[in-house]
Design a protein around this motif. Sequence first.
Motif, mmCIF file in Angstrom:
data_model
loop_
_atom_site.group_PDB
_atom_site.id
_atom_site.type_symbol
_atom_site.label_atom_id
_atom_site.label_comp_id
_atom_site.label_asym_id
_atom_site.label_seq_id
_atom_site.Cartn_x
_atom_site.Cartn_y
_atom_site.Cartn_z
ATOM 1 N N VAL A 91 -40.133 67.961 -85.338
ATOM 2 C CA VAL A 91 -41.051 67.002 -85.954
ATOM 3 C C VAL A 91 -42.309 66.825 -85.120
ATOM 4 O O VAL A 91 -42.267 66.809 -83.883
ATOM 5 C CB VAL A 91 -40.339 65.642 -86.182
ATOM 6 C CG1 VAL A 91 -39.875 65.037 -84.863
ATOM 7 C CG2 VAL A 91 -41.246 64.672 -86.936
ATOM 8 N N ASP A 92 -43.435 66.701 -85.805
ATOM 9 C CA ASP A 92 -44.727 66.414 -85.200
ATOM 10 C C ASP A 92 -44.856 64.902 -85.010
ATOM 11 O O ASP A 92 -44.334 64.125 -85.827
ATOM 12 C CB ASP A 92 -45.829 66.926 -86.129
ATOM 13 C CG ASP A 92 -47.225 66.721 -85.585
ATOM 14 O OD1 ASP A 92 -47.709 67.603 -84.853
ATOM 15 O OD2 ASP A 92 -47.834 65.664 -85.888
ATOM 16 N N PRO A 93 -45.568 64.440 -83.975
ATOM 17 C CA PRO A 93 -45.656 62.987 -83.746
ATOM 18 C C PRO A 93 -46.266 62.213 -84.907
ATOM 19 O O PRO A 93 -45.929 61.042 -85.111
ATOM 20 C CB PRO A 93 -46.528 62.880 -82.481
ATOM 21 C CG PRO A 93 -47.188 64.204 -82.328
ATOM 22 C CD PRO A 93 -46.247 65.202 -82.910
ATOM 23 N N VAL B 87 -42.131 58.252 -90.469
ATOM 24 C CA VAL B 87 -41.450 58.437 -91.757
ATOM 25 C C VAL B 87 -40.107 59.124 -91.542
ATOM 26 O O VAL B 87 -39.127 58.822 -92.242
ATOM 27 C CB VAL B 87 -42.337 59.222 -92.752
ATOM 28 C CG1 VAL B 87 -42.521 60.662 -92.340
ATOM 29 C CG2 VAL B 87 -41.745 59.165 -94.156
ATOM 30 N N LEU B 88 -40.022 60.026 -90.552
ATOM 31 C CA LEU B 88 -38.741 60.673 -90.287
ATOM 32 C C LEU B 88 -37.730 59.659 -89.757
ATOM 33 O O LEU B 88 -36.538 59.705 -90.114
ATOM 34 C CB LEU B 88 -38.908 61.822 -89.288
ATOM 35 C CG LEU B 88 -37.619 62.578 -88.970
ATOM 36 C CD1 LEU B 88 -37.056 63.253 -90.218
ATOM 37 C CD2 LEU B 88 -37.830 63.592 -87.865
ATOM 38 N N ALA B 89 -38.192 58.726 -88.938
ATOM 39 C CA ALA B 89 -37.286 57.687 -88.427
ATOM 40 C C ALA B 89 -36.697 56.884 -89.578
ATOM 41 O O ALA B 89 -35.492 56.574 -89.590
ATOM 42 C CB ALA B 89 -38.033 56.773 -87.457
ATOM 43 N N PRO C 285 -24.657 63.867 -86.515
ATOM 44 C CA PRO C 285 -25.888 63.628 -85.762
ATOM 45 C C PRO C 285 -26.897 64.759 -85.956
ATOM 46 O O PRO C 285 -26.524 65.906 -86.224
ATOM 47 C CB PRO C 285 -25.411 63.563 -84.309
ATOM 48 C CG PRO C 285 -24.137 64.355 -84.296
ATOM 49 C CD PRO C 285 -23.502 64.124 -85.634
ATOM 50 N N LEU C 286 -28.164 64.422 -85.841
ATOM 51 C CA LEU C 286 -29.249 65.387 -85.935
ATOM 52 C C LEU C 286 -29.809 65.676 -84.549
ATOM 53 O O LEU C 286 -30.040 64.752 -83.760
ATOM 54 C CB LEU C 286 -30.391 64.838 -86.804
ATOM 55 C CG LEU C 286 -30.325 65.012 -88.312
ATOM 56 C CD1 LEU C 286 -31.487 64.253 -88.955
ATOM 57 C CD2 LEU C 286 -30.386 66.478 -88.705
ATOM 58 N N LEU C 287 -30.021 66.945 -84.259
ATOM 59 C CA LEU C 287 -30.747 67.322 -83.054
ATOM 60 C C LEU C 287 -32.235 67.147 -83.347
ATOM 61 O O LEU C 287 -32.778 67.810 -84.237
ATOM 62 C CB LEU C 287 -30.437 68.772 -82.681
ATOM 63 C CG LEU C 287 -31.301 69.397 -81.585
ATOM 64 C CD1 LEU C 287 -31.113 68.670 -80.257
ATOM 65 C CD2 LEU C 287 -30.973 70.884 -81.437
ATOM 66 N N GLN D 32 -44.649 57.575 -81.914
ATOM 67 C CA GLN D 32 -43.417 56.789 -81.989
ATOM 68 C C GLN D 32 -42.266 57.704 -81.600
ATOM 69 O O GLN D 32 -41.671 58.360 -82.454
ATOM 70 C CB GLN D 32 -43.199 56.231 -83.400
ATOM 71 C CG GLN D 32 -41.890 55.450 -83.561
ATOM 72 C CD GLN D 32 -41.641 55.042 -85.004
ATOM 73 O OE1 GLN D 32 -42.566 54.731 -85.740
ATOM 74 N NE2 GLN D 32 -40.369 55.046 -85.418
ATOM 75 N N PRO D 33 -41.985 57.815 -80.303
ATOM 76 C CA PRO D 33 -40.910 58.722 -79.873
ATOM 77 C C PRO D 33 -39.591 58.384 -80.552
ATOM 78 O O PRO D 33 -39.245 57.222 -80.763
ATOM 79 C CB PRO D 33 -40.837 58.479 -78.359
ATOM 80 C CG PRO D 33 -42.177 57.922 -77.994
ATOM 81 C CD PRO D 33 -42.606 57.106 -79.174
ATOM 82 N N LEU D 34 -38.841 59.436 -80.907
ATOM 83 C CA LEU D 34 -37.581 59.263 -81.621
ATOM 84 C C LEU D 34 -36.381 59.397 -80.695
ATOM 85 O O LEU D 34 -35.238 59.315 -81.158
ATOM 86 C CB LEU D 34 -37.478 60.293 -82.749
ATOM 87 C CG LEU D 34 -38.562 60.218 -83.828
ATOM 88 C CD1 LEU D 34 -38.402 61.360 -84.821
ATOM 89 C CD2 LEU D 34 -38.516 58.881 -84.540
#
Length: 548
Positions: free
Chosen positions: A122-124, A129-131, A142-144, A158-160
């Motif tokens: 994912v791009d920053p 939206v991915l969160a 779980p997702l890597l 927004q670091p995940l």
Amino acid sequence: MNRIYDQDLPRTEANFAPLTPLSFIERTAEVYPDRLAIVHGELRQTWAQTYSRCRQLASALQRAGIGRGDTVAAMLPNTPPMVEAHFGVPMAGAVLNTLNTRLDAETIAFMLDHGEARAVIVDPEFAPVLARAIALRQRSEPLLLIETQDPLFTGQTQPLGGQAYEAFLAGGDPAFAWQLPGDEWDAIALNYTSGTTGNPKGVVYHHRGAAINAISNVLEWDMPKHAVYLWTLPMFHCNGWCFPWTVAARAGVNVCLRRVEPQAIFEAMRQHRVTHYCGAPIVHGLLVNAPAALKAGVPAGIKAMVAGAAPPASMIEGMEQMGFDLTHVYGLTEVYGPATVCAKHEQWDGLDIGERARLNARQGVRYHLERDVRVLDPQTMQPVPADGQTMGEIMFRGNIAMKGYLKNPKATQEAFAGGWFHSGDLAVQYPDGYIKIKDRSKDIIISGGENISSIEVEDVLYRHPDVLAAAVVAKPDARWGETPCAFVELKAGASTTVQDIVAHCKQHLAGFKVPRAVVFGELPKTSTGKIQKFELRKLAGSAQAIDV
């Protein structure tokens, strides 16, 4: 049957290898290791470096437990990691699922679940939206998370809590010995259709089709070695029409572009001497209608590929004035992007712009390595007369067709009924074999028992000099059942009225085809520039009718 040619003539590694676009980057890195492969901001990356990084990505994914048949999603703009993912993910044996970065969290969550994604790159810009999408997932696995960085992204991050992309690559082997697919029918990519109702369908591509369409792109464009390709087309859309693999085959240059903006496009064209780019009509329209100052110094002879709505005369004329060479292609997600081309003939050059536009507006003929494309009667499955009048449905068969829809055998069976892929596009076929779309089957307007092609009305609207974009849908009518409703986006500064548009249409259309309602405003579009007619259908019912 005489079987003498099957006896003692075995298929072995010595005389057979499965087709895959991964072999393209391998060869290019061997033959042209020091040629430029990727440009992005200050980054300059060679093919040898790119190949090593792709192998590192594949190795790191395998070390993380991801392998054959696993899905790796990518939520990225047109940046170097997106190019690398098109090779590194399938080198690990996995399947690349490029996510449309314009979609909402709910839709992204569905795709992650339906495709059973094991990892996401994912791009920053798209981390927020991915969160939200991750929080909405139904699957518990779980997702890597692999998070890229881009010096050209200036927004807030927004670091995940995932791994940094460069650190993840560093854990892989740059000399990783990736393997050819066990079968060229193995899946290489998963692309979701932009469905208008219900959940989108997952379209599965195979290695063979990806390689063959990538080579067909070369042939249709006479694409030379070391072409400089500008990424105006999103790589998440049909894997960029297979052009990540095409550019590798030609040892070309990937000029990355985060955003499709006229100034950035023209600057890139000048700075990097761009030779090729692709896009929807809206992208070409942006360039044609850009201020003259932005176009100054742009190299002549740039080859542009357009798909979607047929290019109107104003676009063809505008592209010619800029010195661009426009090629019209047609296809769908299910056929790897473009699968037909309006192949031009020298004798067309001497025709006036109106006639050239009419000829170039056709969807054309099959791609070089597609087995067949025909306009068939969907009931009898027989070819319609090649008279330019009789309508049928465009159908494809051959190598450039999806494996099918993921987890949807019913839709797959329907799509391939009768041994052809049914496009859903209604068209005619001309005596020279060229195809022209008349409408999507769902977009035909039936007014008083007469069929009206929305595309025919749109073609007329585009001839008006003040029209930037246009779409026509059915408006419910108590008397006629349905009548055409035109949604029109005007060029900046235009003062055209509804009456002007109606008068223009009356000059070129039969009376019953003239729009009974005209609505001005910006048209809703997908991230790839397609006008969203399903949104306009919701508005058509309340559009004010006019006397025609």
